[in-house]
Design an enzyme around this catalytic site. Structure first.
Site, PDB file in Angstrom:
ATOM      1  N   ALA A  65       0.867  -1.176   0.000  1.00  0.00           N
ATOM      2  CA  ALA A  65       0.000   0.000   0.000  1.00  0.00           C
ATOM      3  C   ALA A  65       0.906   1.229   0.000  1.00  0.00           C
ATOM      4  CB  ALA A  65      -0.870  -0.007   1.240  1.00  0.00           C
ATOM      5  N   GLY A 108       0.680  -4.987   1.032  1.00  0.00           N
ATOM      6  CA  GLY A 108      -0.536  -5.050   0.217  1.00  0.00           C
ATOM      7  C   GLY A 108      -0.297  -5.714  -1.133  1.00  0.00           C
ATOM      8  N   GLU A 111      -0.528  -9.302  -0.448  1.00  0.00           N
ATOM      9  CA  GLU A 111      -1.954  -9.571  -0.178  1.00  0.00           C
ATOM     10  C   GLU A 111      -2.768  -9.561  -1.473  1.00  0.00           C
ATOM     11  OE1 GLU A 111      -1.969  -6.437   2.818  1.00  0.00           O
ATOM     12  OE2 GLU A 111      -2.727  -7.874   4.273  1.00  0.00           O
ATOM     13  N   GLU A 131       4.977  -4.979   7.015  1.00  0.00           N
ATOM     14  CA  GLU A 131       4.270  -3.877   7.687  1.00  0.00           C
ATOM     15  C   GLU A 131       4.769  -3.636   9.110  1.00  0.00           C
ATOM     16  OE1 GLU A 131       2.789  -6.363   6.011  1.00  0.00           O
ATOM     17  OE2 GLU A 131       1.088  -5.623   4.838  1.00  0.00           O
TER      18      GLU A 131
HETATM   19  C1  HXC Z   1       5.058   4.326  -1.265  1.00  0.00           C
HETATM   20  C2  HXC Z   1       6.924   3.328  -2.132  1.00  0.00           C
HETATM   21  C3  HXC Z   1       6.555   2.086  -1.558  1.00  0.00           C
HETATM   22  C4  HXC Z   1       5.350   2.040  -0.817  1.00  0.00           C
HETATM   23  C5  HXC Z   1       8.420   1.823  -2.600  1.00  0.00           C
HETATM   24  N1  HXC Z   1       8.080   3.122  -2.763  1.00  0.00           N
HETATM   25  N2  HXC Z   1       7.511   1.181  -1.869  1.00  0.00           N
HETATM   26  N3  HXC Z   1       6.177   4.430  -1.982  1.00  0.00           N
HETATM   27  N4  HXC Z   1       4.637   3.180  -0.697  1.00  0.00           N
HETATM   28  N5  HXC Z   1       4.887   0.902  -0.277  1.00  0.00           N
HETATM   29  C6  HXC Z   1       8.799   4.156  -3.499  1.00  0.00           C
HETATM   30  C7  HXC Z   1      10.006   4.683  -2.717  1.00  0.00           C
HETATM   31  O1  HXC Z   1       9.619   5.645  -1.803  1.00  0.00           O
HETATM   32  C8  HXC Z   1      10.847   5.239  -3.847  1.00  0.00           C
HETATM   33  O2  HXC Z   1      10.333   6.481  -4.277  1.00  0.00           O
HETATM   34  C9  HXC Z   1      10.595   4.256  -4.978  1.00  0.00           C
HETATM   35  O3  HXC Z   1       9.361   3.614  -4.686  1.00  0.00           O
HETATM   36  C10 HXC Z   1      11.676   3.199  -5.087  1.00  0.00           C
HETATM   37  O4  HXC Z   1      11.840   2.590  -3.824  1.00  0.00           O
HETATM   38  P1  HXC Z   1      13.265   2.455  -3.076  1.00  0.00           P
HETATM   39  O5  HXC Z   1      12.985   2.239  -1.650  1.00  0.00           O
HETATM   40  O6  HXC Z   1      14.144   3.576  -3.428  1.00  0.00           O
HETATM   41  O7  HXC Z   1      13.815   1.120  -3.765  1.00  0.00           O
HETATM   42  P2  HXC Z   1      14.764   0.014  -3.136  1.00  0.00           P
HETATM   43  O8  HXC Z   1      15.885   0.632  -2.358  1.00  0.00           O
HETATM   44  O9  HXC Z   1      15.083  -0.911  -4.276  1.00  0.00           O
HETATM   45  O10 HXC Z   1      13.861  -0.764  -2.059  1.00  0.00           O
HETATM   46  C11 HXC Z   1      12.730  -1.491  -2.494  1.00  0.00           C
HETATM   47  C12 HXC Z   1      11.839  -1.888  -1.279  1.00  0.00           C
HETATM   48  C13 HXC Z   1      11.505  -0.611  -0.474  1.00  0.00           C
HETATM   49  C14 HXC Z   1      12.574  -2.882  -0.398  1.00  0.00           C
HETATM   50  C15 HXC Z   1      10.588  -2.526  -1.866  1.00  0.00           C
HETATM   51  O11 HXC Z   1      11.012   0.398  -1.362  1.00  0.00           O
HETATM   52  C16 HXC Z   1      10.479  -0.832   0.585  1.00  0.00           C
HETATM   53  O12 HXC Z   1      10.810  -1.352   1.649  1.00  0.00           O
HETATM   54  N6  HXC Z   1       9.237  -0.419   0.328  1.00  0.00           N
HETATM   55  C17 HXC Z   1       8.176  -0.489   1.309  1.00  0.00           C
HETATM   56  C18 HXC Z   1       7.670  -1.907   1.469  1.00  0.00           C
HETATM   57  C19 HXC Z   1       6.560  -1.985   2.529  1.00  0.00           C
HETATM   58  O13 HXC Z   1       6.808  -1.652   3.713  1.00  0.00           O
HETATM   59  N7  HXC Z   1       5.378  -2.384   2.115  1.00  0.00           N
HETATM   60  C20 HXC Z   1       4.220  -2.468   3.034  1.00  0.00           C
HETATM   61  C21 HXC Z   1       3.468  -1.185   3.010  1.00  0.00           C
HETATM   62  S1  HXC Z   1       2.133  -1.180   4.155  1.00  0.00           S
HETATM   63  P3  HXC Z   1      11.123   7.860  -4.000  1.00  0.00           P
HETATM   64  O14 HXC Z   1      10.292   8.884  -4.722  1.00  0.00           O
HETATM   65  O15 HXC Z   1      11.121   8.031  -2.527  1.00  0.00           O
HETATM   66  O16 HXC Z   1      12.466   7.632  -4.568  1.00  0.00           O
HETATM   67  C22 HXC Z   1       0.971  -2.129   3.425  1.00  0.00           C
HETATM   68  C23 HXC Z   1      -0.330  -2.295   4.203  1.00  0.00           C
HETATM   69  C24 HXC Z   1      -1.289  -3.149   3.449  1.00  0.00           C
HETATM   70  O17 HXC Z   1       1.115  -2.631   2.368  1.00  0.00           O
HETATM   71  C25 HXC Z   1      -2.650  -3.091   4.051  1.00  0.00           C
HETATM   72  C26 HXC Z   1      -3.552  -2.097   3.423  1.00  0.00           C
HETATM   73  C27 HXC Z   1      -3.933  -2.351   1.985  1.00  0.00           C
END
Ligand code: HXC
Length: 257
Positions: A65, A108, A111, A131
């Site tokens: 998400a 998400g 999911e 998360e």
């Molecule tokens: C918003 C995101 C994002 C996310 C990545 N990006 N994941 N933006 N929400 N979930 C964006 C980053 O901010 C960045 O943009 C760009 O995508 C590239 O990501 P990087 O982090 O620079 O890439 P990398 O170093 O290769 O790392 C990849 C990654 C990391 C390991 C996937 O991005 C990451 O940990 N993402 C979050 C994963 C996460 O926690 N997901 C769960 C979310 S909560 P900018 O503009 O900053 O460069 C969830 C709840 C679900 O999903 C329930 C409700 C539906």
């Protein structure tokens, strides 16, 4: 730029739906989810479509998400936005959906892949529910679907540590159907979709509904549900054709009725 790209008639009977927010690793903001819901709903109503393939790109199926969209929201605001209504509508799509997953399928994104009916993963795929690392927990069915798919102890480890697993581990855990090289991921999904698209569509629909029911009821209720759908199929022309063709030792000619 379209957030979700759709090719309704990608191959005979098969639609391709692609998440298209590559710079954000296909992070699922509300616009993406609503657009996905709208496209899937319209494909579900198109009689020419038998199976839907949902994919992302090589880097990411979806990295979760959209954290930036959610970070400042309060609990009541989240409740009022009610994003899970969209997820519930996607869950109710009647046609089979195959996820073709390369790269990150996290939070998400994992999911969403699990909301699909089958998963073809490429060797690059990474699954996880991270998360916990950002102070929350899975909210779109992760604690329920992951636990059912991989079992309690593995789900606990994944959800409580937020660690990622590789495609091979996901296969070993029973989370995905098959692992293939990145370049053949879509092709494998099409192969699976083609096999399903050839099957009588009423039986496919009721069988999907019945399998999903296994997750929602106790065994006794589930068996009753399955039985009713089984009987119902004897009202379909394709049941008559399928059984007749078997007896006549010929290929069936299914019409979808
Ligand atoms: C918003 C995101 C994002 C996310 C990545 N990006 N994941 N933006 N929400 N979930 C964006 C980053 O901010 C960045 O943009 C760009 O995508 C590239 O990501 P990087 O982090 O620079 O890439 P990398 O170093 O290769 O790392 C990849 C990654 C990391 C390991 C996937 O991005 C990451 O940990 N993402 C979050 C994963 C996460 O926690 N997901 C769960 C979310 S909560 P900018 O503009 O900053 O460069 C969830 C709840 C679900 O999903 C329930 C409700 C539906």
């Amino acid at each position: 730029m379209k957030l979700v790209k759709v090719t309704p008639h990608y191959k005979p009977g098969i639609s391709l739906v692609q998440l298209n927010r590559p710079k954000e690793l296909n992070a699922l903001n509300s616009k993406v989810m609503q657009s996905l819901r709208d496209h899937l709903t319209s494909l579900d109503q198109d009689p020419k479509v038998k199976v839907i393939i949902l994919t992302g790109n090589e880097q990411a199926f979806a990295a979760g998400a959209d954290i930036k969209e959610m970070s400042d929201k309060g609990a009541i605001e989240m409740l009022k936005i009610d994003q899970f209504k969209t997820w519930d509508q996607i869950r109710k799509i009647q046609k089979p959906i195959i996820a073709a997953v390369s790269g990150f399928a996290l939070g998400g994104g994992c999911e969403l892949a699990m909301t699909c009916d089958m998963i073809i993963a490429s060797e690059s795929a990474k699954f996880g529910q991270p998360e916990i690392k950002i102070g929350v927990m899975p909210g779109a069915g992760g604690t329920q679907r992951l636990t059912r798919a991989v079992g309690k102890v593995r789900a606990m480890e994944l959800v409580l540590t937020g660690k990622f697993i590789s495609a091979d581990e996901a296969l070993q855990f029973g989370l995905v159907n098959k692992v293939v090289p990145v370049e053949s991921c879509l092709h494998e999904a099409v192969k699976l979709a083609t096999a399903i698209a050839k099957m009588p569509s009423v039986a496919v629909r009721l069988a999907k509904e019945s399998i999903n029911q296994a997750f929602e009821t106790h065994l006794d209720e589930g068996l009753q549900f399955e039985r009713k759908n089984f009987y119902l199929l004897f009202a379909s022309k394709d049941q008559k054709e399928g059984m007749r063709a078997f007896i006549d030792k010929r290929d069936p000619d299914f019409e979808g009725d």
